[in-house]
Design a protein around this motif. Structure first.
Motif, PDB file in Angstrom:
ATOM      1  N   THR A   1      -8.396  18.314  27.117  1.00 53.44           N
ATOM      2  CA  THR A   1      -7.778  18.327  25.791  1.00 53.44           C
ATOM      3  C   THR A   1      -8.843  18.764  24.789  1.00 53.44           C
ATOM      4  O   THR A   1     -10.036  18.603  25.023  1.00 53.44           O
ATOM      5  CB  THR A   1      -7.229  16.947  25.405  1.00 53.44           C
ATOM      6  OG1 THR A   1      -8.281  15.983  25.498  1.00 53.44           O
ATOM      7  CG2 THR A   1      -6.093  16.533  26.324  1.00 53.44           C
ATOM      8  N   THR A   2      -8.391  19.323  23.707  1.00 55.20           N
ATOM      9  CA  THR A   2      -9.303  19.814  22.686  1.00 55.20           C
ATOM     10  C   THR A   2      -8.785  19.410  21.319  1.00 55.20           C
ATOM     11  O   THR A   2      -7.664  18.917  21.186  1.00 55.20           O
ATOM     12  CB  THR A   2      -9.388  21.353  22.716  1.00 55.20           C
ATOM     13  OG1 THR A   2      -8.172  21.887  22.196  1.00 55.20           O
ATOM     14  CG2 THR A   2      -9.609  21.892  24.104  1.00 55.20           C
TER      15      THR A   2
ATOM     16  N   TYR B   1     -12.156  25.329  29.248  1.00 51.12           N
ATOM     17  CA  TYR B   1     -11.330  24.115  29.239  1.00 51.12           C
ATOM     18  C   TYR B   1     -10.678  23.752  30.568  1.00 51.12           C
ATOM     19  O   TYR B   1     -10.033  22.717  30.661  1.00 51.12           O
ATOM     20  CB  TYR B   1     -10.258  24.227  28.150  1.00 51.12           C
ATOM     21  CG  TYR B   1     -10.867  24.238  26.773  1.00 51.12           C
ATOM     22  CD1 TYR B   1     -11.438  23.082  26.243  1.00 51.12           C
ATOM     23  CD2 TYR B   1     -10.925  25.398  26.016  1.00 51.12           C
ATOM     24  CE1 TYR B   1     -12.028  23.085  24.997  1.00 51.12           C
ATOM     25  CE2 TYR B   1     -11.513  25.407  24.767  1.00 51.12           C
ATOM     26  CZ  TYR B   1     -12.064  24.249  24.268  1.00 51.12           C
ATOM     27  OH  TYR B   1     -12.660  24.258  23.026  1.00 51.12           O
TER      28      TYR B   1
ATOM     29  N   TRP C   1      -6.948  20.747  33.286  1.00 52.87           N
ATOM     30  CA  TRP C   1      -7.087  21.184  31.896  1.00 52.87           C
ATOM     31  C   TRP C   1      -7.541  20.010  31.050  1.00 52.87           C
ATOM     32  O   TRP C   1      -7.013  18.913  31.174  1.00 52.87           O
ATOM     33  CB  TRP C   1      -5.753  21.708  31.358  1.00 52.87           C
ATOM     34  CG  TRP C   1      -5.392  23.042  31.903  1.00 52.87           C
ATOM     35  CD1 TRP C   1      -4.537  23.309  32.917  1.00 52.87           C
ATOM     36  CD2 TRP C   1      -5.902  24.295  31.467  1.00 52.87           C
ATOM     37  NE1 TRP C   1      -4.480  24.658  33.153  1.00 52.87           N
ATOM     38  CE2 TRP C   1      -5.312  25.288  32.264  1.00 52.87           C
ATOM     39  CE3 TRP C   1      -6.806  24.688  30.477  1.00 52.87           C
ATOM     40  CZ2 TRP C   1      -5.580  26.634  32.109  1.00 52.87           C
ATOM     41  CZ3 TRP C   1      -7.074  26.026  30.327  1.00 52.87           C
ATOM     42  CH2 TRP C   1      -6.470  26.990  31.129  1.00 52.87           C
TER      43      TRP C   1
ATOM     44  N   GLY D   1      -5.484  20.985  20.538  1.00 52.39           N
ATOM     45  CA  GLY D   1      -4.273  20.533  21.206  1.00 52.39           C
ATOM     46  C   GLY D   1      -4.457  20.567  22.711  1.00 52.39           C
ATOM     47  O   GLY D   1      -5.568  20.662  23.214  1.00 52.39           O
ATOM     48  N   ASP D   2      -3.359  20.474  23.425  1.00 47.45           N
ATOM     49  CA  ASP D   2      -3.364  20.526  24.879  1.00 47.45           C
ATOM     50  C   ASP D   2      -3.869  21.905  25.304  1.00 47.45           C
ATOM     51  O   ASP D   2      -3.235  22.924  25.038  1.00 47.45           O
ATOM     52  CB  ASP D   2      -1.948  20.272  25.391  1.00 47.45           C
ATOM     53  CG  ASP D   2      -1.839  20.309  26.905  1.00 47.45           C
ATOM     54  OD1 ASP D   2      -2.709  20.906  27.578  1.00 47.45           O
ATOM     55  OD2 ASP D   2      -0.860  19.753  27.422  1.00 47.45           O
ATOM     56  N   SER D   3      -4.999  21.955  25.965  1.00 46.23           N
ATOM     57  CA  SER D   3      -5.620  23.253  26.278  1.00 46.23           C
ATOM     58  C   SER D   3      -4.775  24.110  27.205  1.00 46.23           C
ATOM     59  O   SER D   3      -4.831  25.340  27.132  1.00 46.23           O
ATOM     60  CB  SER D   3      -7.023  23.048  26.846  1.00 46.23           C
ATOM     61  OG  SER D   3      -6.981  22.310  28.050  1.00 46.23           O
TER      62      SER D   3
END
Length: 112
Positions: free
Chosen positions: A37-38, A29, A35, A41-43
């Motif tokens: 996003t996934t 990620y 970073w 949530g916020d990776s």
């Protein structure tokens, strides 16, 4: 998930583990200095929670939102487990948990 020792030349044991999860998460990620996003949530926040959890694989699974990064999954019952036998397979790691292995052996005994 971590593979440990060989039970025989053809079988391994997989155990739930926090080993390398932070490095794998970052590799997945964090790209080009940013970073992503996934669906988790916020990776970057998840990464920090993984680091904060240390070797607590259950806390890591909770931070990520599933046990797929930390636990083997039994191919027979489809549950995440804390330990399983890894069956020989050239394409992937097929795991079977103790209770399913026991049920399978009981079936073999009855078929004899």
């Amino acid at each position: 998930m971590k593979i440990i020792g060989r039970a025989t030349p053809k079988f391994d044991v997989a155990i739930a583990s926090a080993d390398d999860v932070a490095d794998k998460w970052k590799g997945q990620y964090f790209t080009n200095g940013k970073w992503g996003t996934t669906s988790f949530g916020d990776s970057s926040k998840v990464y920090q929670q993984i680091l904060d959890a240390g070797s607590d694989f259950e806390a890591i699974a909770k931070a990520i939102g599933n046990k797929g990064w930390t636990h083997p999954i039994c191919m027979a019952c489809n549950n995440y487990v804390t330990r399983a036998i890894v069956l020989p397979n050239d394409c992937r790691e097929d795991c079977i948990c103790g209770p399913c292995l026991t049920r399978g052996l009981e079936l073999l005994d009855r078929a004899a």
